[in-house]
Enzyme design. Structure first.
Site, PDB file in Angstrom:
ATOM      1  N   CYS A  80       0.504  -1.360   0.038  1.00 36.98           N
ATOM      2  CA  CYS A  80      -0.109   0.368  -0.066  1.00 36.98           C
ATOM      3  C   CYS A  80       1.048   1.262  -0.165  1.00 36.98           C
ATOM      4  O   CYS A  80       1.022   1.858   0.675  1.00 36.98           O
ATOM      5  CB  CYS A  80      -0.991   0.105   1.714  1.00 36.98           C
ATOM      6  N   CYS A 232      -5.261   5.719  -4.052  1.00 39.96           N
ATOM      7  CA  CYS A 232      -4.732   4.703  -4.534  1.00 39.96           C
ATOM      8  C   CYS A 232      -2.915   4.636  -4.449  1.00 39.96           C
ATOM      9  O   CYS A 232      -2.716   5.085  -5.840  1.00 39.96           O
ATOM     10  CB  CYS A 232      -4.886   3.634  -4.783  1.00 39.96           C
TER      11      CYS A 232
END
Length: 330
Positions: A80, A232
């Site tokens: 991430c 994201c």
């Protein structure tokens, strides 16, 4: 009492738990249960989040710690990028170092502190790698190809071209016009490919990108295990690589790319060396709240006794967002 943090990178929101600060570490089952509870919008804390970032010790050379990413549905993400920036800031502050590595599921990634994007907007650059296009790494099937790079897939959306990249978590990217960006297509496709389907058996992050100018994009992502997010990090990184590959007249390797998103803006830089790619993801690492909670409550997945303090950093981040030149899609 144990301190947790509520944090975000480009409004991609997380809680941070440092396992090394506990007398007894949470088991994996306890971590998953906590992640699903604390990130829940109605019954979690602070209107929930997109995931739980778990920091632990690392014995890898040069790594100050390890990061595990647990999504809201309890699934584990291999990486991430937005979360890694916040973990990097936490470890940087803890160990008083500005450049180091962080152990992630698939690789140890270089990170370093950058000049702040704006006043009181702490900023970090993190490495996004390894990168692969192989269908086995994503994985995908039933598309009649071993790699998917700028190809039409009528089963997904008629008239759109798609690129699939693992960085290392899987991303499916399409460059679209403004009308398509505002349509229901992204939500429908993201939902389809993250339910049982014949193409991406493990699901996939789906991003639509609109080219705004030279080295300038707007990106919106439907994230696997989460749904729509404000941003994201790995999605913006993978999209930047696809930008350089598929639109070389508009994007440059080794140059800064501005990537706007619903939560703000980051910078990326795409590198190509001997057919190997990596991406630098540069953006904010904002701590919005400190949370004091008894350690026994964490093991019991009980949140009622949490004591919450605002840091004030969100006000400065929102000033930064307001000050951005309006190149993002509204």
């Amino acid at each position: 009492m144990v301190e947790l943090l509520k944090v975000h990178g480009s409004q991609n929101k997380f809680f941070i738990l440092d396992q090394t600060a506990l007398k007894a570490k949470l088991s994996q089952d306890e971590l998953v249960a906590l992640a699903k509870h604390i990130t829940e919008p109605e019954h979690g804390l602070l209107d929930g989040a997109d995931g739980l970032l778990v920091i632990d010790a690392s014995d890898h050379d040069g790594a100050l710690g390890s990061m595990q990413v647990i999504n809201t549905d309890g699934s584990i993400a291999s990486m991430c990028g937005n979360g890694l920036r916040t973990v990097s800031r936490y470890l940087s502050d803890k160990f008083e170092k500005d450049a180091f590595k962080v152990e992630t599921m698939d690789s140890d990634l270089h990170v370093h502190r950058e000049a702040d994007l704006a006043d009181n907007v702490p900023t970090f650059s993190v490495e996004i790698s390894p990168v692969t296009f192989a269908k086995e790494s994503l994985p995908f099937d039933n598309l009649g190809t071993d790699t998917l790079i700028n190809k039409e897939v009528p089963q997904f959306a008629p008239g759109l071209k798609f690129t699939a990249i693992a960085v290392p978590n899987p991303h499916l990217i399409s460059f679209v016009d403004e009308a398509t960006m505002h349509s229901k297509t992204l939500g429908q496709l993201g939902k389809m490919l993250n339910e049982p389907n014949a193409y991406f058996p493990d699901g996939v992050n789906v991003s639509f990108a609109q080219i705004l100018d030279h080295n300038t994009l707007f990106v919106r992502t439907y994230e696997r295990g989460v749904g729509f997010t404000n941003a994201c990090g790995t999605g913006m990184s993978a999209t930047s690589l696809a930008f350089c590959l598929n639109h070389p007249e508009m994007a440059d390797f080794d140059e800064l790319i501005s990537v706007y998103n619903p939560g703000g803006m980051v910078k990326t830089r795409v590198h190509s060396r001997d057919d190997t790619f990596s991406i630098d993801l540069i953006g904010n690492a904002t701590f919005t709240h400190k949370i004091e909670i008894p350690e026994t409550d964490l093991h019991a997945n009980e949140l009622d006794h949490a004591q919450i303090t605002e840091t004030g950093e969100q006000t400065d981040y929102l000033k930064f967002v307001e000050g951005l030149k309006s190149q993002s899609v509204k």
